[in-house]
Design a protein around this motif. Sequence first.
Motif, short mmCIF file in Angstrom:
data_model
loop_
_atom_site.label_atom_id
_atom_site.label_comp_id
_atom_site.label_asym_id
_atom_site.label_seq_id
_atom_site.Cartn_x
_atom_site.Cartn_y
_atom_site.Cartn_z
N GLY A 105 0.77 -1.22 0.00
CA GLY A 105 0.00 0.00 0.00
C GLY A 105 0.81 1.27 0.00
O GLY A 105 0.25 2.37 -0.15
N ALA A 108 1.66 2.75 -5.09
CA ALA A 108 0.65 2.20 -6.01
C ALA A 108 1.29 1.63 -7.27
O ALA A 108 0.84 0.61 -7.79
N ASP A 111 2.87 -1.75 -6.35
CA ASP A 111 1.79 -2.71 -6.09
C ASP A 111 1.19 -3.22 -7.40
O ASP A 111 1.03 -4.42 -7.60
#
Length: 401
Positions: A105, A108, A111
């Motif tokens: 988290g 972004a 991820d």
Amino acid sequence: MQDIAEQLRAWHAAGRSFAVATVVGVSGSAPRDPGAALAVDADGEAVGSVSGGCVEGAVYELCQAAIASGEPVLERFGYSDEDAFAVGLTCGGALDVFVQPVVLGADAGLDAGIARIAAGTPVALVRVIAGPGGLVGAVLAVTADDVTGALSPTPSTVGGLERAIVARARAMLEAGRTDRLVLGLDGRPCDEHGRGTVTCFVESYVPAPRMLVFGAIDFAAAVVRIGKFLGYHVTVCDARPVFATARRFPDADEVVVDWPHRYLDSQLGRIDGRTVLCVLTHDAKFDIPLLERALRLPVGYVGAMGSRRTHRDRVAKLRETGITEAELARLRSPIGLDLGSRTPEETAVSVAAEIVAHRRGGSCLPLSASDGPIHHDLSRTGTEGDEGRAADGPAPRPHAA
């Protein structure tokens, strides 16, 4: 990172923090190509490799330090005659390794990049490895029509640079290229690393290259097996249903019953410059219409099996169809290198060796017969030489080997 993406996604899903060390530059006879990765989680578990063993211990420690500090680091591992058994590369090369901590988290772009790599979705993962301190460690996950992540929390200050990076990353993704990218803060290309520049490492993750094997013969089965070993998505095609069966080619990803030239016509949207075509039928009624099309396509390799006489007859027939001399020069026939091969397995090694040599720019001579560079493709792209590094950002500390 593609090799360890499933493990990274599992760590990510479990909320475990980790660090990823990636080879972002090589010089000389370095053991791994750019993009090779080692990851270490907060519990000390490790997956992957950056050097095949030479510097794994030191990189492992860097990963642990990055997890603790939360800061990325760019490190160089090289060779020193003064201490040939210190931490480093006894092979005489050098590796630039970028170590980045990953927290669920927190980024972004990272991820999204890890998720897309693990899912097999084409994506270019862009990481800033050197430049102004506020940009180092920034990650963009770039697809053909989407961008996740940002270079800076204040986009207005780097908007032009980010647009330039995204445009170049998309071009590299389309070509399946992984390499460094050096731009000025205004987004313009720079020839040299230095103050006022940003260095990105762009990793393109695309579907496996394709190998199309035409002719469902015993030699084809061996070529299929070695094609899979080399990382290709392998398709066998033959017009004869009695021979083209999944049972005869259990290692193939696909077995297609169709006329070879007709199947090739149906695949134009799925082939590219990495595609390899191995024509093993040595039957003119199959070969000529197939090769007439194949030699005009932007594929990486076209090879055809057959004797010297078959080759001469084949070339004469292809000339009659209008194939030019430049197009004929692309044909590797008889297929493979001269290894003295006799069995299907030996022939498959011969074919694979020619494919690798053609792709990487190898001379096909024994390495002991010359003292030139071992990694020809890196020499051609300039990656094998010392590219230098940006003056801003994390400064690599040399390690003796």
